[in-house]
Write a protein that holds these residues in place. Sequence first.
Motif, short mmCIF file in Angstrom:
data_model
loop_
_atom_site.label_atom_id
_atom_site.label_comp_id
_atom_site.label_asym_id
_atom_site.label_seq_id
_atom_site.Cartn_x
_atom_site.Cartn_y
_atom_site.Cartn_z
N TYR A 4 0.85 -1.19 0.00
CA TYR A 4 0.00 0.00 0.00
C TYR A 4 0.89 1.25 0.00
O TYR A 4 1.71 1.46 0.91
CB TYR A 4 -0.91 0.02 1.23
N LYS A 54 2.21 4.94 0.42
CA LYS A 54 2.02 5.95 1.46
C LYS A 54 2.56 7.29 0.94
O LYS A 54 3.67 7.34 0.39
CB LYS A 54 2.74 5.55 2.75
N TYR A 55 1.81 8.33 1.14
CA TYR A 55 2.19 9.64 0.67
C TYR A 55 2.12 10.64 1.82
O TYR A 55 1.26 10.54 2.70
CB TYR A 55 1.26 10.10 -0.46
N SER A 111 -2.91 7.07 2.33
CA SER A 111 -2.71 5.73 1.79
C SER A 111 -4.04 5.22 1.26
O SER A 111 -5.11 5.63 1.74
CB SER A 111 -2.18 4.79 2.88
N PRO A 112 -4.06 4.32 0.27
CA PRO A 112 -5.33 3.79 -0.25
C PRO A 112 -6.12 3.07 0.85
O PRO A 112 -5.56 2.53 1.80
CB PRO A 112 -4.88 2.82 -1.34
N GLU A 113 -7.43 3.09 0.69
CA GLU A 113 -8.31 2.41 1.66
C GLU A 113 -8.08 0.91 1.58
O GLU A 113 -8.02 0.33 0.50
CB GLU A 113 -9.77 2.74 1.37
N ARG A 114 -8.02 0.30 2.73
CA ARG A 114 -7.76 -1.13 2.78
C ARG A 114 -9.08 -1.90 2.91
O ARG A 114 -9.97 -1.49 3.66
CB ARG A 114 -6.84 -1.47 3.96
#
Length: 612
Positions: A201, A203-204, A216-219
């Motif tokens: 995933y 991370k920014y 971060s994108p939804e998990r």
Amino acid sequence: MKSPNSYNVLIMVDESLPNDIQDCHRLIAILQRQVDDGQQKINQQATQLSLKDKLVEEQAHSVLQLKDNQDQLNEKVTELNLTIEKLLKQLYGRKSERRIDGAGQLLLDLGEEVTPEVVSALEEAIRLAEQIAQGAEESSRKCKPRRPQRDDRKFPAHLPRYEKLVDLPKEQREGLKLIGYDEVETLELIRSELRVRVTRYAKYAHPADKTQGILSPERPTGLVEGHRFDPSIGVEVVAAKYFYHLPFYRQQDLFAGSGWTPSRSTLQNIEAGVEFALRPLAAHLRSYLKQDQTIGCDDTGVLLITPAAMPDLSQHPRGQRIGEVLETAIAAGKPSINAKMWGYYASRLPVVAFDFTVSRHRDGPDEVLGDFAGNLIGDCWSGFQKIEVRSGSRITFAACWAHARRKIDECRSAFPLQVAQLESWIRMLYDIEDQIQKLNASQRLARRRSLSRHVLGLIEEYLSGEEMSPGRVLPKSNLGQAAAYVRRHWEALSRFIDDASIPIDNNDCEQLMKRVATGRKNWMFKGSVFAGDRAANLMTIVGTAIRNDLDVAAYLHDVLQRALDGETDWARLAPHAWKAEHPESIRTYRQDERRQSADRKRKRRARRRLGK
């Protein structure tokens, strides 16, 4: 009368009397003594006779008491012999209840007063039987199909293939010309392969404004915390336990063969995650089941381990009842409790349901069928018999003829003639059901009210007739008790002739309970009340998928993934609805097997009705 001593005194005092008078007094005294001695002997003999009479009376009473004890012992011995015979039959006898005609089987007698409707129905039944038998004979005379061509015997085309070339050694090929190859297809099995998917995933972070944090994108939602197990693992665990009936310790061996050895607690956590995600689906299936007009119900025992301390049951809908049973077991020091798994089978809708209770208490069916209005068919347990009163006539109880026939058949060795006659009529009831199976509801109801009602009248008349009188069949004998069972529940046994949706027996639901019995032989017990509830929910989903002839693993994988993704349209995820969208996952061979079995049964019964 004076005593001898008084006479002696009189004689001694009056010595001046003449001698002859004195002699008379002496003689009288002697006679009096003899009389008194005789009276004493008589009294002694009377006493002895009284003692003898009393002894005879006591002996007669003892004889009667011994005879009564002997009769009771003989009755107990007979009862124990019948029990032993029943147990031996259960262990080593035929499991099928289908009767085979023998010397003791009587021809069916429909009585003298047969209405024109019954005659017409019988004639139609004979014509139908002749058509079925003739069709069976014609099909048997046909030539067997030729052996399929080689291409038709190949394995399914969708299976992956690879080629292996087998050639002659180079020195043997010298001077030869290759003219082609012979192909041989060999099916191989590769052990289940496990692989680990590593998901990264991104991370920014904002370079200028650190207060915005990390993006971060939804998990996605996973089965367990950390999303460590894919839904495919959960499907494998649940399908293995409730479809293939493999307990966790055997599943450990299967997974270990593929390179991963999970603990039993890990497998249990995975099962709990699957059940939690699909719990609303199980609730929907129970609700859908109650839309049917008639529901069959049965139960079987499941061992529940008694907890060391009382669990928290404040959130459980049956917490009070469960608490009472567990407190009693804990106080008594019982290591386990005989809990119950209930099965519910919809008569027309393609759905089944299971429910778990800590005892055979009426709270289970009453709660599951709390908002149900219709017919309930089952055995004649008191909780079922009184459900009509408890529900305010919202539920009508119908009894099962298979139970009644079973009780009668157990008396065959002691009362062969009576049992043969009763089973002939009961078999006629089942033949009628076989004939009207493909008719619509109104036609089935009309046939039941004409022919089935007539046969029921003959059974009722026979049960109150000379052959079943107390002089020939004692009330306490096994046949007497079976007859009393039928008489006592006659109204419930006759309800199927007034409602086309009521089946003649509850065999479909009893067959459903075999899944519980098979699983129980493997996983053996439930460790807690919550484990029993999880099993009931998962068996509801798996059992309904089986009834719809689905690939259980494929169905579970799709609905579990969609449930984890947030889909809540449970009506669309129900097996009968999912089946329409996924025809490739239908086990058509199961449908063919049932169709062929039904055809064989119809042909066999048609030949029997025609006396062939």
